[in-house]
Design a protein around this motif. Structure first.
Motif, PDB file in Angstrom:
ATOM      1  N   THR A 223       4.875  13.177  11.442  1.00  0.00           N
ATOM      2  CA  THR A 223       6.193  13.156  11.816  1.00  0.00           C
ATOM      3  C   THR A 223       7.408  13.546  10.372  1.00  0.00           C
ATOM      4  O   THR A 223       8.247  13.306  10.479  1.00  0.00           O
ATOM      5  N   THR A 236       6.874  17.449  14.864  1.00  0.00           N
ATOM      6  CA  THR A 236       7.731  16.563  15.672  1.00  0.00           C
ATOM      7  C   THR A 236       9.268  17.187  15.738  1.00  0.00           C
ATOM      8  O   THR A 236       9.903  16.915  16.726  1.00  0.00           O
ATOM      9  N   GLU A 243       4.995  12.641  18.990  1.00  0.00           N
ATOM     10  CA  GLU A 243       4.875  11.697  18.017  1.00  0.00           C
ATOM     11  C   GLU A 243       3.713  10.385  18.637  1.00  0.00           C
ATOM     12  O   GLU A 243       3.414   9.489  17.858  1.00  0.00           O
TER      13      GLU A 243
END
Length: 335
Positions: A223, A236, A243
């Motif tokens: 992320t 992401t 996620e």
């Protein structure tokens, strides 16, 4: 009448003494280590970096042999069929936890004894250095406009690339052709030769090639951007909904036949626990974009169960039709 009985007892006691002596002397010859993936891949790199530390601790030689094929089934099956005497180890990755789900085999790591869960790696989606794509968002857009054109490197059903592909398809659509190889190493070689367009890889296998400018990273399966690959965006950015499946990554472990004597299991567990904690090996893992776990016993089993749960249900939700069984049918609980 009593003489045969006494003789029999003497034989039994002698045999027990020999067994006890054998355990005390373990290992008294070379140990065979089977790597279930090909040379040059992440599992191979981890095994060959860790093994010298184990050899020093056990004062023996561990002969490493690559037995790739069948998404690791061939190597694992080989070790499971050897004598349960502690002289045949499997150095494997995460794939066996998905075998029943994919219909590849009816066994998992539950059918072996876990000596150590060594560490867990990060994942990067990599492409050749001269690729026209500079990010995974660019590649995804092209693939959607030109379905089934791009060639993705794979390692077979249930391998890291197919699992990442399933996660992507769970939140979007990536229609590409898969070219299957016997591990990360052959896939990287094919990519350097321009035979495939991209491949999800462990950072442990691909990091040096990317940092050396021979390949480029399109996204890391995180992320946030990571220190080892500055400028490579987290996946992401292209797929915010993925996620829900993160954090996720491959892992490596050492396993031995389930019926190996407990004394030998304990010797191996102690040796590998000490070896994985060696500063030089910990530094190796960090440099390759992985982190040490060094789990044994119940902690190792809990990790295996958790990884299996998250991955199996992610794959089921992404593309249930390709699976040979459902997680529910196999008794795998939802994460």
């Amino acid at each position: 009448m009593f003489k045969p009985l006494i003789t029999s007892l003497a034989v039994i006691l002698g045999s027990l003494a020999m067994v006890g002596s054998a355990l005390a002397d373990y290992p008294e010859r070379n140990i065979q280590g089977t790597i279930q993936w090909g040379a040059g891949g992440a599992t191979d790199n981890v095994a060959r970096s860790l093994t010298p530390h184990v050899e020093e601790i056990l004062d023996t030689t561990i002969v490493l042999t690559n037995r790739p094929g069948g998404t690791g089934v061939i190597g694992m099956n080989h070790v499971m069929q050897q004598r349960p005497d502690g002289y045949n180890l499997l150095i494997g990755a995460e794939n066996p936890q998905l075998y029943p789900l994919m219909g590849l085999a009816d066994f998992t790591y539950d059918d072996m004894h876990t000596v150590n869960i060594i560490g867990q790696g990060l994942v990067v989606i990599a492409a050749p250095a001269d690729s026209p794509f500079d990010s995974f968002a660019d590649l995804l857009e092209h693939a959607q406009q030109n379905p089934n054109e791009l060639r993705m490197g794979g390692t077979g059903a249930g391998g890291l690339p197919s699992t990442v592909h399933a996660m992507i398809n769970a939140v979007d659509e990536l229609d590409v052709r898969t070219v299957t190889f016997g591990g990360d190493g052959p896939g990287i070689t094919a990519m350097l030769g321009g035979h495939i367009d991209f491949m999800p890889l462990s950072l442990a296998a691909a990091g040096e090639q990317i940092r050396g400018g021979k390949m480029k990273g399109l996204a890391v399966l995180t992320t946030e951007e990571i220190e080892l690959l500055p400028g490579v965006p987290p996946i992401t950015e292209a797929l915010p909904d993925i996620e829900a499946f993160l954090p996720w990554g491959p892992f490596w472990g050492v396993f031995v036949h389930q019926d190996t004597p407990d004394d030998i299991k304990a010797i191996l567990e102690d040796a590998y626990e000490q070896a994985v904690a060696e500063e030089e090996f910990v530094e190796f893992l960090h440099n390759f974009g992985a982190e040490p776990l060094n789990l044994r016993g119940e902690e190792a089993q809990q990790y295996l169960d958790s990884w299996q749960s998250v991955t199996a249900w992610s794959m089921f939700e992404a593309d249930a039709e390709t699976l040979k069984a459902t997680p529910e049918e196999l008794g795998i609980p939802r994460p």
